[in-house]
Design a protein around this motif. Structure first.
Motif: not given
Length: 302
Positions: A2-11, A14-19
């Protein structure tokens, strides 16, 4: 992942949770490759941060890239603020906090300085392979530079931009003092040994296990990063393991770091070796300290 190369934890987004959005993944992952292809297809261009991470085969920019934070972050509108990037630049110049094996903050006993002041400087230089620095100092080789041990002012100094600036690094201060107070005539033997071969092998257990976990976290799947960090410290490459270097934190204390890179099947592994003579110069707790010092320097290598 889930964590992007930039360091943002997508988990935790809400954008990831909502698809609505998907994770970019580490820079060298299949997820990143798919994300970049989708960005080009849908947006006409890839994210410069993710594209750079993939090109350099870097997992995470803030952990693995020696140039972080770079222009890809500062000239774009996201993901971090200018204040956050400025903080990263500032704090990356700091030395790691010195701690004892139990986790308490490390302090340098004042009596060590007092004892050093009673020693003959010429004798200290001869034994430690340092050079005298009048009126009351020694220049001790430290990796690929020198540290001034200023006996008159009970301080360590490093030459920066033509001036001898104070070094605020308690671990280095303590290791340097212990070395100068205990170094002997014994030359290098050329025999490499691990802590298990030392007479005080039992010491290196539990909280006294050698500090290599942070190195495995950063370099376990990043052999080029380990090589670059070791070379930055003046390390001599050895034909051992996946990558191996002899590092020289102090003149009579070579330390050998051997790294086997991990993959999907095998975990990364690291071994630290010493010259057999180290026992004649340093006690077990000082050997633990020198490894912590070298490991910190590798982790923080610019």
């Amino acid at each position: 992942m889930p964590t992007g190369a930039c360091g943002i934890d997508c988990d935790v987004c809400k954008l990831k949770v909502a698809g609505i959005c998907s994770s970019c993944g580490p820079g060298n992952s299949d997820t990143a490759a798919r994300k970049l292809a989708a960005q080009v297809r849908l947006l006409g261009a890839p994210c410069p941060i993710l594209a750079c991470a993939q090109n350099q085969q870097i997992f995470y920019c803030s952990r693995d890239c020696r140039s972080f934070p770079c222009e890809n972050f500062s000239r774009g509108p996201y993901p971090y603020s200018e204040g956050y990037l400025a903080m990263q630049k500032r704090r990356r110049r700091q030395k790691p906090p010195g701690r004892t094996p139990s986790g308490t903050v490390l302090t340098v006993p004042a009596e060590y300085w007092e004892e050093l002041k009673t020693r003959d400087i010429d004798q200290l230089c001869r034994l430690s392979l340092a050079a005298p620095k009048p009126p009351r100092g020694l220049l001790v080789p430290f990796f690929n530079r020198s540290i001034l041990v200023d006996l008159e002012n009970s301080a360590l100094r490093e030459r920066i931009e033509g001036r001898w600036q104070p070094v605020d690094y308690p671990l280095l201060e303590l290791v340097m003092q212990v070395y100068l107070l205990n170094v002997t005539e014994t030359p290098l033997t050329g025999e490499r040994v691990s802590v298990h071969d030392l007479k005080d092998a039992h010491f290196f257990q539990g909280p006294h296990t050698l500090k290599t976990a942070p190195l495995l976290e950063i370099f376990g799947r990043n052999l080029p990063g380990f090589i670059a960090a070791a070379r930055q410290l003046g390390g001599a490459k050895l034909d051992l393991a996946g990558a191996a270097f002899m590092l020289l934190p102090l003149p009579k204390i070579p330390v050998y770091y051997l790294l086997w890179e991990g993959d999907e099947e095998f975990e990364a592994n690291m071994t630290v070796l010493f010259d057999r003579s180290i026992e004649r110069h340093l006690t077990a707790d000082a050997i633990w300290g020198i490894v912590q010092l070298v490991s910190d320097m590798l982790v923080m290598s610019p």
